[in-house]
Design an enzyme around this catalytic site. Structure first.
Site: not given
Length: 217
Positions: A132, A134
Site C-alpha cells: 500500500d 501508507d
C-alpha cells in the site's frame, strides 16, 4: 543449530511514489521508531556494543536482489525501512513526516530482528513487499488489513520462488563482516563475567567469552 543466514519477509507501506504496491524492496538501512521491544542479548551481566551502521547484510541482500531479478520481480535494491511499533498504523502527519526524512518504506517488522541477528553474528536481509501507499498519498484508500493481506497473498508465490533461488545461489562461505560482529564488541574484562552469564550466552559468545585462567565454570 548452525544457522548463519536469515532471509525475512515483510509487508510494508510505500513512502515514495515510485515504490508501487506489489513491488519488492530490499532495504539497506533502518530507522527505528519502535519502543519496548527487547533489542539485545546483552546488558544483564555483560556489556557489548556491536556496529550497526549497515543493518542488513550487503552480501545476502545482493544475492536476494539477483534472485528477484531472475524471477522477473520488479525489485528495488536499497532504501531506508522505517519500523514503527504498531499495532496501529501511522497518522497522516506521521506518514508525511517520515517521507520528509527520506524513508522508503514503513512497516512493523525487521526490528529487533536485525539487531539481534547482528549480535548473534548472523547475516540478515528482508524482502519487503509493498502492499500500500501508507496514508500520505491523497486519493488513496485508507490502509487496511484487508488491503495488506490481499496484496501480500498476490506476492506469496514470487516470495517462495525468490527464497528458493536465494538458497541455491548463496555462497557456501560468507565474505561479509557479519560473522565477526562480536569480535571487538564485548568490552567487559573476562574476570568480571559470571559463569551463569557465560552459559546463558554461550551459543553466540562462546568463542569470545572464555573462562579466565584458573577459574572453575
Amino acid at each position: 543449530l548452525g544457522i548463519s543466514r536469515i532471509v525475512a519477509l515483510s509487508a510494508v507501506g510505500s513512502l515514495k511514489e515510485n515504490l508501487q504496491p506489489l513491488d519488492l524492496v530490499i532495504p539497506d538501512q533502518i530507522i527505528d521508531r519502535t519502543k519496548g521491544r527487547p533489542a539485545t542479548f546483552f546488558g544483564d551481566g555483560v556489556v557489548a556494543h556491536v556496529g550497526f551502521a549497515d543493518p542488513f547484510c550487503p552480501e545476502l541482500s545482493a544475492v536476494a536482489a539477483n534472485a528477484a531479478a531472475s524471477e522477473g520481480v520488479r525489485a528495488h535494491q536499497g532504501g531506508a525501512y522505517l519500523v514503527i511499533e504498531g499495532p496501529q498504523f501511522s497518522t497522516r502527519a506521521e506518514s508525511t513526516m517520515y517521507r520528509s526524512w527520506g524513508a522508503s518504506v514503513i512497516g512493523m517488522t525487521a526490528l529487533p530482528e536485525a539487531k539481534l541477528a547482528r549480535e548473534a553474528e548472523m547475516c540478515y536481509t528482508t524482502l519487503a513487499f509493498v502492499t500500500d501507499y501508507d496514508v500520505w498519498r491523497r486519493g488513496e484508500d485508507e490502509v487496511s488489513v484487508e488491503m495488506i493481506v490481499g496484496n501480500l497473498m498476490r506476492n506469496a508465490d514470487a516470495a517462495q520462488r525468490i527464497i528458493a533461488r536465494i538458497a541455491a545461489q548463496v555462497p557456501p562461505r560468507r565474505g561479509c563482516a557479519c560473522g565477526s560482529a562480536l569480535a571487538s564488541a564485548i568490552i567487559m574484562s573476562p574476570e568480571h563475567i559470571s559463569g551463569e552469564t557465560r552459559t546463558r550466552l554461550s551459543a553466540i559468545t562462546g568463542k569470545y567469552m572464555k573462562a579466565p585462567s584458573g577459574s572453575v565454570m
